[in-house]
Design an enzyme around this catalytic site. Structure first.
Site, PDB file in Angstrom:
ATOM      1  N   CYS A 166      37.338  45.145  31.359  1.00 62.27           N
ATOM      2  CA  CYS A 166      37.557  43.558  30.816  1.00 62.27           C
ATOM      3  C   CYS A 166      36.354  43.159  30.075  1.00 62.27           C
ATOM      4  CB  CYS A 166      38.157  42.636  31.632  1.00 62.27           C
ATOM      5  SG  CYS A 166      37.353  42.655  33.250  1.00 62.27           S
ATOM      6  N   GLU A 196      41.181  36.604  36.928  1.00 61.47           N
ATOM      7  CA  GLU A 196      40.210  37.052  35.803  1.00 61.47           C
ATOM      8  C   GLU A 196      40.896  37.803  35.155  1.00 61.47           C
ATOM      9  OE1 GLU A 196      38.448  39.888  33.969  1.00 61.47           O
ATOM     10  OE2 GLU A 196      37.913  40.534  36.042  1.00 61.47           O
ATOM     11  N   LYS A 220      47.723  43.336  47.559  1.00 55.43           N
ATOM     12  CA  LYS A 220      48.445  44.170  46.694  1.00 55.43           C
ATOM     13  C   LYS A 220      47.813  44.827  45.623  1.00 55.43           C
ATOM     14  CE  LYS A 220      50.799  44.621  43.537  1.00 55.43           C
ATOM     15  NZ  LYS A 220      50.963  45.846  42.919  1.00 55.43           N
ATOM     16  N   GLY A 262      43.858  40.978  36.095  1.00 55.77           N
ATOM     17  CA  GLY A 262      44.548  41.948  35.192  1.00 55.77           C
ATOM     18  C   GLY A 262      44.657  41.456  33.900  1.00 55.77           C
ATOM     19  N   SER A 263      45.871  41.715  33.196  1.00 56.33           N
ATOM     20  CA  SER A 263      46.051  41.319  31.799  1.00 56.33           C
ATOM     21  C   SER A 263      46.384  39.951  31.797  1.00 56.33           C
ATOM     22  CB  SER A 263      47.220  42.214  31.281  1.00 56.33           C
ATOM     23  OG  SER A 263      48.398  41.816  31.767  1.00 56.33           O
ATOM     24  N   THR A 264      46.043  39.508  30.573  1.00 60.37           N
ATOM     25  CA  THR A 264      46.292  38.048  30.081  1.00 60.37           C
ATOM     26  C   THR A 264      47.990  37.685  30.238  1.00 60.37           C
ATOM     27  OG1 THR A 264      44.279  37.931  29.080  1.00 60.37           O
ATOM     28  CG2 THR A 264      45.840  36.220  28.421  1.00 60.37           C
ATOM     29  N   GLU A 269      42.731  42.903  23.260  1.00 63.27           N
ATOM     30  CA  GLU A 269      42.131  43.740  24.060  1.00 63.27           C
ATOM     31  C   GLU A 269      42.498  45.312  24.132  1.00 63.27           C
ATOM     32  OE1 GLU A 269      40.379  43.426  28.607  1.00 63.27           O
ATOM     33  OE2 GLU A 269      42.321  42.986  28.308  1.00 63.27           O
TER      34      GLU A 269
END
Length: 496
Positions: free
Chosen positions: A293, A259, A185, A237-239, A392
């Site tokens: 990242c 990650e 995806k 992706g994002s946290t 971030e």
């Protein structure tokens, strides 16, 4: 900006790759793909709905439960992956153009990165011969134990937009080598790479249902990873999204690795020259417009050297060529979208409100009226407690933070909710290693920032869980089973 883009060379644009065949979306939906450097829509791909997700998961479930792929020898699966690498090599320029057009990566860098992606496939294929899928050990109670690593099952691989091909390959290729059935995806901003990969896999002829690509928005992605027939979710992706996925997977013990974000520190010690430190550091602040990242976004320097470092960094940032990614002189392209530009501008304003001093950047580069461009940006007089030093940003923004001694530098580096990467800039390798062992981060480099996906990559704390790359990245797609026997089975006896 004069660059005019052509539609990508996809064989079945507007279709989804489900279980080995190209299918039109059940609901007829589509996703427009925009180039962030000129805001031109240059492609339209199919948009999966829930019915398409159900079809892809059902095909994967059949392939894993009943098909031949998980039951092949690892070396046989590896041979197929080598064929995929050969197909990718034929599509190298298509893959490079996809990276540039979707993300704005300078094209000369995109072309170089394609070779690394193909090498990554070949690296994992090589693990088919060396990875301990079956490990015979003595059993203290008598006989032997065979510790077996079996495929985890149906694996959903969700990749981000900033490095769409590499991050997808880090998931898909080890999952396939392990024997999983895979549903890829990609991000809706960057679907082209995954569709080209599907064409390469189609050309090789994997068994029916083993690989699918579903291009979709975030709501449908949530439905996919919640599906009861999914055994594993691998996400980059994002946290914020990672926490959501972890909570959903935890409800029914779906395996997951992820990650996530970072706020990595570059610790500059007094024994390295400022020009050397700045030259080694700068690419890891501005490359991909800071949308990394592992970007070195917090720069830690002793108080007595702050002014010298700030002046050198500011001068270097002012000379970064920003613009058309098809211009050979360009080093930094745009941010991915207007929302990302708004986000970065918001953090720049936040830093100013909090009392940090803007040294350079913070605006749109001259002559770039279209596209989501921003100047490389540097702050000084920053404190590690400031919001823009803790969250971030995902843009080409660095903050210089001073320290009084080495102990304080380590404390500042560790005073972060993240722990993904970092750098120690010094001429003393013993000192670099000693500091590296004390910084709570998954990857750290002396005098630069190395990311090598033949080695484990991942983070501490909110930067994720598990590792990608290296044998550890393959292990993440396996389950461990222990089989007790009086003596080893014949095939293992012969192998020894």
């Amino acid at each position: 900006m004069s660059t005019t883009l052509e539609a990508p060379s996809l064989r079945r644009p507007g279709h989804l790759f489900i279980g080995g065949t190209w299918q039109a979306p059940a609901d007829g939906g589509g996703i427009d793909v925009m180039a962030p450097f000129n805001e031109q829509v240059f492609a339209r791909v199919g948009e999966a709905g829930r019915a398409d997700i159900d079809a892809a998961v059902a095909a994967a479930r059949r392939a894993f439960d009943e098909g031949p792929w998980p039951r092949l020898r690892p070396a046989e699966r590896a041979a197929k992956l080598l064929e995929v690498a050969a197909q990718m090599e034929k599509r190298a320029e298509d893959l490079a153009s996809a990276y540039t057009n979707q993300v704005g990566m300078p094209h000369r860098i995109a072309q170089m990165s394609g070779g690394g992606a193909i090498a990554l496939v070949r690296y994992f294929a090589g693990l088919g011969e060396t990875f301990p899928f079956e490990d015979v050990r003595p059993c203290p109670q008598g006989g032997i134990a065979v510790v077996v690593r079996e495929p985890v099952g149906v694996a959903v691989c969700i990749a981000p937009w900033n490095a769409p091909l590499h991050t997808m390959l880090l998931k898909v290729i080890p999952a396939l080598l392990a024997g999983c059935a895979v549903i890829a995806k990609p991000s809706p901003e960057t679907p082209i790479d995954a569709l080209i990969l599907a064409e390469c896999i189609e050309a090789v002829g994997l068994p029916e249902g083993v690989f699918s690509v579903v291009t979709a928005g975030r709501d449908v992605s949530d439905y996919l990873m919640r599906h009861e027939s999914v055994d594993k979710v691998s996400f980059t992706g994002s946290t914020t999204v990672g926490r959501h996925i972890a909570s959903v997977c935890g409800e029914r013990m779906t395996r997951f690795t992820m990650e996530l974000g970072g706020k990595s520190a570059a610790i500059v010690l007094d024994d390295i020259s400022v020009p050397d430190a700045v030259a080694a550091m700068m690419p890891h602040i501005v490359l991909l417009a800071g949308q990394q990242c592992a970007a070195l976004s917090r720069v830690l320097v002793s108080r007595k050297r702050r002014n010298e470092l700030v002046e050198a960094m500011a001068a270097a940032m002012r000379h970064v060529p920003v613009g058309d990614p098809y211009d050979a002189a360009t080093l930094m392209g745009p941010l991915i979208a207007q929302r990302q530009l708004d986000r970065v501008n918001g953090y720049i304003a936040q830093g100013t409100r909090e009392g940090a001093r803007l040294v350079t950047g913070g605006g749109r580069p001259r002559g770039l009226e279209r596209g989501f461009f921003i100047e490389p940006t540097l702050f000084t007089d920053a404190e590690n407690s400031m919001v823009f030093c803790r969250e971030e940003i995902f843009g080409p923004v660095a903050a210089v933070i001073t320290y009084d001694d080495e102990e304080q530098a380590i404390r500042i580096a560790n005073d972060s909710p993240y722990g993904l990467s970092g750098g120690i800039f010094t001429q003393d390798k013993e000192r670099a290693y000693a500091i590296a062992r004390r910084v709570r981060t998954g990857n750290i480099t002396q005098n630069g920032r190395i990311i090598d996906f033949t080695l484990p990559y991942g983070g501490f704390k909110l930067s994720g869980l598990g590792r990608e790359g290296g044998p550890e990245g393959l292990d993440a797609f396996t389950e461990v089973k222990t089989v007790f026997l009086p003596t080893p089975p014949a095939h293992l006896t012969a192998a020894s």
